[in-house]
Design a protein around this motif. Structure first.
Motif, PDB file in Angstrom:
ATOM      1  N   SER A 148       1.034  -1.574  -0.073  1.00 35.91           N
ATOM      2  CA  SER A 148       0.098   0.349  -0.085  1.00 35.91           C
ATOM      3  C   SER A 148       0.569   0.998   0.105  1.00 35.91           C
ATOM      4  O   SER A 148       0.688   1.782  -0.888  1.00 35.91           O
ATOM      5  N   GLN A 149       1.940   1.238   0.664  1.00 35.32           N
ATOM      6  CA  GLN A 149       2.543   2.362   1.350  1.00 35.32           C
ATOM      7  C   GLN A 149       3.833   2.557  -0.447  1.00 35.32           C
ATOM      8  O   GLN A 149       3.654   3.697  -0.705  1.00 35.32           O
ATOM      9  N   ALA A 150       4.039   1.840  -1.194  1.00 37.59           N
ATOM     10  CA  ALA A 150       4.987   1.964  -2.150  1.00 37.59           C
ATOM     11  C   ALA A 150       3.822   2.809  -3.437  1.00 37.59           C
ATOM     12  O   ALA A 150       4.570   3.382  -3.910  1.00 37.59           O
ATOM     13  N   LEU A 151       2.760   2.555  -3.377  1.00 33.31           N
ATOM     14  CA  LEU A 151       1.403   2.375  -4.720  1.00 33.31           C
ATOM     15  C   LEU A 151       1.402   3.837  -3.955  1.00 33.31           C
ATOM     16  O   LEU A 151       1.419   4.966  -5.397  1.00 33.31           O
ATOM     17  N   ALA A 152       1.479   4.443  -2.700  1.00 36.35           N
ATOM     18  CA  ALA A 152       1.424   5.612  -2.545  1.00 36.35           C
ATOM     19  C   ALA A 152       2.374   7.190  -2.944  1.00 36.35           C
ATOM     20  O   ALA A 152       2.663   7.720  -3.551  1.00 36.35           O
ATOM     21  N   VAL A 153       3.597   5.934  -2.756  1.00 36.31           N
ATOM     22  CA  VAL A 153       4.943   6.791  -2.927  1.00 36.31           C
ATOM     23  C   VAL A 153       5.108   6.749  -4.037  1.00 36.31           C
ATOM     24  O   VAL A 153       4.942   7.703  -5.500  1.00 36.31           O
ATOM     25  N   CYS A 154       4.319   6.006  -5.302  1.00 41.76           N
ATOM     26  CA  CYS A 154       4.109   6.033  -6.684  1.00 41.76           C
ATOM     27  C   CYS A 154       3.721   7.077  -6.783  1.00 41.76           C
ATOM     28  O   CYS A 154       3.840   7.837  -8.197  1.00 41.76           O
ATOM     29  N   SER A 155       2.818   6.836  -6.828  1.00 41.66           N
ATOM     30  CA  SER A 155       1.417   7.705  -6.822  1.00 41.66           C
ATOM     31  C   SER A 155       1.256   9.330  -6.657  1.00 41.66           C
ATOM     32  O   SER A 155       2.041  10.018  -7.619  1.00 41.66           O
ATOM     33  N   LEU A 156       2.262   9.668  -5.861  1.00 42.88           N
ATOM     34  CA  LEU A 156       2.595  11.266  -5.496  1.00 42.88           C
ATOM     35  C   LEU A 156       4.116  11.596  -6.649  1.00 42.88           C
ATOM     36  O   LEU A 156       4.130  12.235  -6.958  1.00 42.88           O
ATOM     37  N   ILE A 157       4.979  10.225  -6.791  1.00 39.46           N
ATOM     38  CA  ILE A 157       6.165  10.680  -7.593  1.00 39.46           C
ATOM     39  C   ILE A 157       5.625  10.701  -9.050  1.00 39.46           C
ATOM     40  O   ILE A 157       6.092  12.332 -10.169  1.00 39.46           O
ATOM     41  N   LEU A 158       4.247   9.913  -9.811  1.00 37.28           N
ATOM     42  CA  LEU A 158       3.637  10.220 -11.177  1.00 37.28           C
ATOM     43  C   LEU A 158       2.747  11.331 -11.013  1.00 37.28           C
ATOM     44  O   LEU A 158       2.854  12.260 -12.182  1.00 37.28           O
ATOM     45  N   TRP A 159       2.919  12.070 -10.002  1.00 37.31           N
ATOM     46  CA  TRP A 159       1.278  13.020 -10.185  1.00 37.31           C
ATOM     47  C   TRP A 159       2.449  14.065 -10.319  1.00 37.31           C
ATOM     48  O   TRP A 159       2.523  15.243 -11.143  1.00 37.31           O
TER      49      TRP A 159
END
Lengths: 170, 167
Positions: free
Chosen positions: A144-155
């Motif tokens: 979950s946290q890895a996904l959240a970090v990916c999302s922040l980087i992508l945005w």
């Protein structure tokens, strides 16, 4: 593309130029009215704020900020995120029509679109894995946290690419 | 509004070494714009969620957690104040006589006062609002003002190149 049409004996086709020179395309680009280009640009900014802002808030909650609020109910804000997405998409389409020929040749613009697709995919994964699966509060599903970090980087990358279209790529 | 003192100040600012460095750098202005948009998303995202919760959207959320998240909105505000300051220092004459810029500052000032009133006058007198709880009328008023004022800030900011001839 052009060659194919020449072979077939019709006029050379440039769909992007046609769109740019269409009535709505010309209106958005050339109207001096504040309700034309500037309004779509404003809506694009509001859409960005709602889409990315809500995405960032959900990501930060997954990463542990604002723990007083249970995580699951945060899922309600995906509807707001989608409102932001559609405001951005529709206003973005209008802005694209106004300069379709220019955007068609802009590498940075395609990078921006690619990053938005990836960011929306990460949002979808977060919604699916974190908010629509069953798990007990306190033990987040793995990744979950890895996904959240990916999302922040992508945005962040998508916003950067979007801004840079004004400076490079054309 | 034209004040001689503003002209003198702007003239001084535009001749500083910092101002020239920003103008001459190929990347400081674009990077600041990018950060300005990221800060905008952080601010609007967190503040709008809290405001909408107070207005009755997503009542299953505990208000305290959403209030905590607005710290990230304050971080966004700081980012935007710094990057906005960079734009101003680089090209003060673009902004100083621009009515749209003055309206943007006014909307920011009102949004700031509104946020302080909520934080220090309304929130301390509120009971904890857990899942399902309803915010008092005063909190709803500041929430509605907040949404409208931040949208005004964004509107005037976006209109700077169109109504006031700055970039």
């Amino acid at each position: 593309m052009r060659c194919v049409w020449r072979v077939w004996g019709t006029r050379p086709m440039n769909i992007f130029l046609d769109i740019q020179q269409s009535v709505p395309g010309t209106f958005i680009r050339e109207s001096p009215s504040i309700l034309a280009y500037p309004t779509f640009l404003f809506l694009h900014t509001v859409g960005l704020g709602l889409l990315v802002g809500t995405g960032i808030a959900i990501d930060l909650r997954i990463l542990g900020a604002g723990r007083e609020t249970a995580l699951k109910p945060m899922g309600k804000f995906f509807s707001l995120l989608m409102v932001g997405f559609w405001i951005s998409a529709i206003s973005g389409a209008a802005l694209w029509m106004a300069d379709a020929q220019t955007w068609a040749k802009d590498v940075v613009f395609y990078i921006k679109l690619g990053l938005i697709v990836l960011a929306m995919l990460s949002t979808r994964l977060i919604r699916h894995r974190v908010f629509q699966s069953s798990w007990s509060e306190g033990s987040l599903p793995a990744g979950s946290q890895a996904l959240a970090v990916c999302s922040l980087i992508l945005w962040t990358a998508a916003i950067t690419a979007g801004r840079l279209t004004a400076y490079i790529g054309k | 509004m034209q004040f001689a003192v503003l002209d003198t100040f702007s003239k001084w600012v535009s001749h500083t070494r910092v101002s020239n460095a920003i103008i001459e750098s190929p990347w400081i202005w674009p990077a600041s714009e990018t950060l300005h948009f990221i800060g905008l998303a952080m601010l609007l995202g967190t503040v709008a969620l809290l405001d909408l919760r107070m207005l009755g959207f997503a009542r299953s959320l505990d208000l305290r957690g959403l209030h905590r998240l607005t710290r990230w909105g304050i971080a966004g505000f700081v980012i935007n104040t710094v990057t906005g300051g960079i734009f101003f220092v680089a090209a003060p004459f673009q902004y100083i006589h621009n009515v749209v810029f003055q309206l943007k500052l006014l909307a920011m000032l009102l949004a700031g006062i509104n946020a302080l009133v909520f934080e220090f006058r309304i929130l301390p007198n509120m009971e904890d609002i857990g899942p399902g709880g309803d915010a008092p009328a005063a909190a709803k008023f500041t929430a509605a003002f907040s949404l409208v004022l931040w949208l005004c800030v964004m509107f005037f900011g976006r209109m700077l190149p169109f109504l006031g001839e700055s970039f």
